[in-house]
Design an enzyme around this catalytic site. Structure first.
Site, PDB file in Angstrom:
ATOM      1  N   ASN A  22       0.810  -1.209   0.000  1.00  0.00           N
ATOM      2  CA  ASN A  22       0.000   0.000   0.000  1.00  0.00           C
ATOM      3  C   ASN A  22       0.850   1.269   0.000  1.00  0.00           C
ATOM      4  O   ASN A  22       1.677   1.461   0.895  1.00  0.00           O
ATOM      5  CB  ASN A  22      -0.922  -0.038   1.209  1.00  0.00           C
ATOM      6  CG  ASN A  22      -1.668  -1.354   1.292  1.00  0.00           C
ATOM      7  OD1 ASN A  22      -2.501  -1.660   0.464  1.00  0.00           O
ATOM      8  ND2 ASN A  22      -1.328  -2.172   2.283  1.00  0.00           N
ATOM      9  N   ARG A  60      -0.586  -5.915   8.969  1.00  0.00           N
ATOM     10  CA  ARG A  60      -1.929  -5.700   8.448  1.00  0.00           C
ATOM     11  C   ARG A  60      -1.867  -5.798   6.934  1.00  0.00           C
ATOM     12  O   ARG A  60      -0.867  -5.399   6.325  1.00  0.00           O
ATOM     13  CB  ARG A  60      -2.463  -4.318   8.827  1.00  0.00           C
ATOM     14  CG  ARG A  60      -2.550  -4.027  10.300  1.00  0.00           C
ATOM     15  CD  ARG A  60      -3.214  -2.682  10.517  1.00  0.00           C
ATOM     16  NE  ARG A  60      -3.261  -2.296  11.929  1.00  0.00           N
ATOM     17  CZ  ARG A  60      -4.182  -1.509  12.457  1.00  0.00           C
ATOM     18  NH1 ARG A  60      -5.153  -1.035  11.687  1.00  0.00           N
ATOM     19  NH2 ARG A  60      -4.161  -1.181  13.734  1.00  0.00           N
ATOM     20  N   CYS A  61      -2.928  -6.285   6.317  1.00  0.00           N
ATOM     21  CA  CYS A  61      -2.962  -6.286   4.860  1.00  0.00           C
ATOM     22  C   CYS A  61      -2.940  -4.869   4.314  1.00  0.00           C
ATOM     23  O   CYS A  61      -2.501  -4.625   3.180  1.00  0.00           O
ATOM     24  CB  CYS A  61      -4.187  -7.038   4.345  1.00  0.00           C
ATOM     25  SG  CYS A  61      -5.740  -6.425   5.017  1.00  0.00           S
ATOM     26  N   THR A  62      -3.391  -3.901   5.119  1.00  0.00           N
ATOM     27  CA  THR A  62      -3.404  -2.505   4.694  1.00  0.00           C
ATOM     28  C   THR A  62      -2.182  -1.723   5.174  1.00  0.00           C
ATOM     29  O   THR A  62      -2.127  -0.498   5.000  1.00  0.00           O
ATOM     30  CB  THR A  62      -4.673  -1.806   5.212  1.00  0.00           C
ATOM     31  OG1 THR A  62      -4.772  -2.019   6.622  1.00  0.00           O
ATOM     32  CG2 THR A  62      -5.923  -2.332   4.519  1.00  0.00           C
TER      33      THR A  62
END
Length: 509
Positions: A249, A277-279
């Site tokens: 990201n 976190r994936c974000t």
């Protein structure tokens, strides 16, 4: 060391506190393919009766779940901190997200709306209805062991589906605690089944369930590589899974950005939850006019971060989730190349007594801790630019033009979240239009979600499916259209439509 086994001979999950590896949180036998298939059969058999419950009544179980989670908020947050090492303040926020999700979907139990649609013919009515899909198999990751499962379980159950849930082996205790809250809220046993299994067993069991027609929907949160396998398996059965995968990201710092605010955003985006976190922030894209100043401020801020025991209030991030996650992060550090440079501290890798960190709270040798790392000088051709690192590592790149910033923000192929710091509405809206991410923040971090906003990504980050808010209802229902003709004669659509005459040669004046 031989793999631990249960008295039955089954392999064991041994869930350890990553801040104190001597503290065993829970031990559970791993299920096999037969356990997964048996759970799916039970859930599949219970689905018609569950779907026959009126949707507002199913909503009451969601309401009860939210109330029980709120009543047990501190205990559940403490368990999250103990089992996966998330700082207690963050863990409280995660539990609040479960409560918010239940609050939102309680109302959807009275709003599973269809539509009445006007017909092109007289004496005819058209309608649409939402129908549950059947039984879902939900597979979740460890980094949000309560919040992310709730994103699947709550709407799936509300819509009239039954669920087989396979949580992460690293979060077995949190999963069982959440299951107990659903049970106490009135969700019947066969409507929500939990099975502990490893990845290969889950894949094999899911395949058998699909072959037998026991599963009509798959929900998966995890890596892009694993998501591809799940998607391929689902595709053989003409199913579209709900995939929430990884991210790389970007956070763009424009030349007119408030640098102090951008540093705060990058700090939280990159290092909260130890970057797991994936974000989480992958790469800062800083305009060349502010690059050096931003990098210096970010490096100083990272130096001041307190890492350590997640139960302490002053700790910004705690341990990685476990030894396996640490090894994955250490592999990411191998992508650092000679032309890169480290900003702030030059210490990398595991924090130990022999590789200490100045701002550390607790005993580093008891847990699985990693140094926060900033890598500057990253180039578009570098593997580090396009690889999700899943740990406390942030890359920094320099850009010149807005077009270049957009190319770099999109060029790695992921499309989950992105942020831009700017005081220009024109720049913010242009970035929103051209960025491929499913979620955009302006003057805020790349992380963070609210229960009533769609969550999900594109490209390598997912297949366009969305969680949360009303949008997730499309993941757990199918549309059924009905046409009801009471004319007493057969009316043929497109053939028996009444024509309205007109004078094609009419001219004004």
């Amino acid at each position: 060391m031989p793999e631990p086994t249960h008295a039955s001979g089954a392999r064991l999950i041994v869930s350890r506190n990553p801040a104190d590896l001597t503290d065993i949180v829970v031990e559970r036998p791993l299920g096999g393919v037969e356990e997964l298939v048996a759970a799916a059969r039970a859930a599949h058999g219970a689905q018609p009766e569950w779907a026959a419950w009126p949707a507002p009544l199913r909503g009451r179980t969601v309401q009860n779940t939210g109330r029980l989670v709120a009543r047990n908020k501190e205990a559940l947050a403490g368990l999250i901190t103990r089992e996966i090492g998330k700082p207690y303040g963050e863990a409280l926020g995660e539990v609040q997200e479960v409560i918010d999700t239940c609050d939102f979907f309680l109302g959807e139990g009275r709003r599973l709306y269809g539509q009445t649609v006007p017909s092109e013919m007289p004496d005819k009515q058209l309608f649409t209805y939402r129908k549950p899909l059947g039984t879902a198999m939900v597979i979740t990751a460890a980094n949000f062991p309560a919040a992310v499962p709730s994103w699947y379980l709550v709407p799936a159950l509300l819509c009239g589906n039954t669920v087989v849930w396979k949580p992460s082996e690293s979060a077995a205790a949190v999963a069982e605690a959440l299951l107990a809250l659903f049970r106490a809220a009135g969700v019947p046993e066969d409507v929500l089944r939990l099975v502990h299994a490893d990845g290969d067993t889950t894949y094999a069991g899911l395949g058998q369930c699909l072959e037998e027609g026991l599963v009509q929907k798959i929900g998966f949160t995890g890596s892009t590589a694993a998501g591809r396998r799940v998607s391929e398996l689902a595709g053989r059965h003409l199913q579209s899974p709900c995939l929430e995968l990884g991210g790389k990201n970007p956070l763009v710092v424009a030349e007119d950005a408030d640098l102090d605010l951008a540093v705060q955003g990058a700090l939280f985006s990159g290092f909260a939850t130890a970057g797991q976190r994936c974000t989480s922030l992958g790469t800062v894209l800083a305009h060349r006019a502010v690059h050096d100043e931003f990098l210096a401020r970010l490096g100083a801020a990272v130096e001041d971060l307190v890492v350590g025991d997640p139960r302490r209030d002053e700790v910004f991030y705690g341990p990685l989730i476990g030894e396996r996650y640490l090894q994955g992060f250490l592999s990411s550090l191998e992508l650092v190349r000679p032309h890169h440079r480290l900003s702030g501290s030059t210490a990398t890798g595991r924090i130990t007594g022999d590789s200490p960190r100045k701002n550390f709270a607790g005993d580093p040798d008891t847990g699985v801790y990693a140094h926060p790392t900033i890598v500057a000088g990253v180039r578009p051709e570098d593997e580090l630019y396009r690889t999700e690192t899943f740990g406390p590592l942030v890359s920094v790149m320099e850009y010149g033009s807005f077009d270049e910033a957009v190319r770099l923000a999109n060029g790695h192929g992921y499309g989950l979240s992105a942020a831009i710091y700017t005081d220009s509405p024109r720049t913010a809206f242009a970035f929103r239009e051209r960025c491929s991410a499913g979620m955009i923040s302006v003057n805020n971090s790349t992380v963070g979600a609210e229960a009533h906003l769609p969550f999900g990504g594109n490209g390598l980050s997912g297949n366009g499916s969305r969680q949360s808010g009303i949008w997730v209802l499309d993941q757990f229902t199918s549309w059924q259209s009905v046409n009801w003709d009471y004319a007493g004669t057969l009316q043929r659509a497109q053939m028996d439509v009444r024509e309205i005459g007109a004078d094609p040669g009419f001219r004004l004046g």
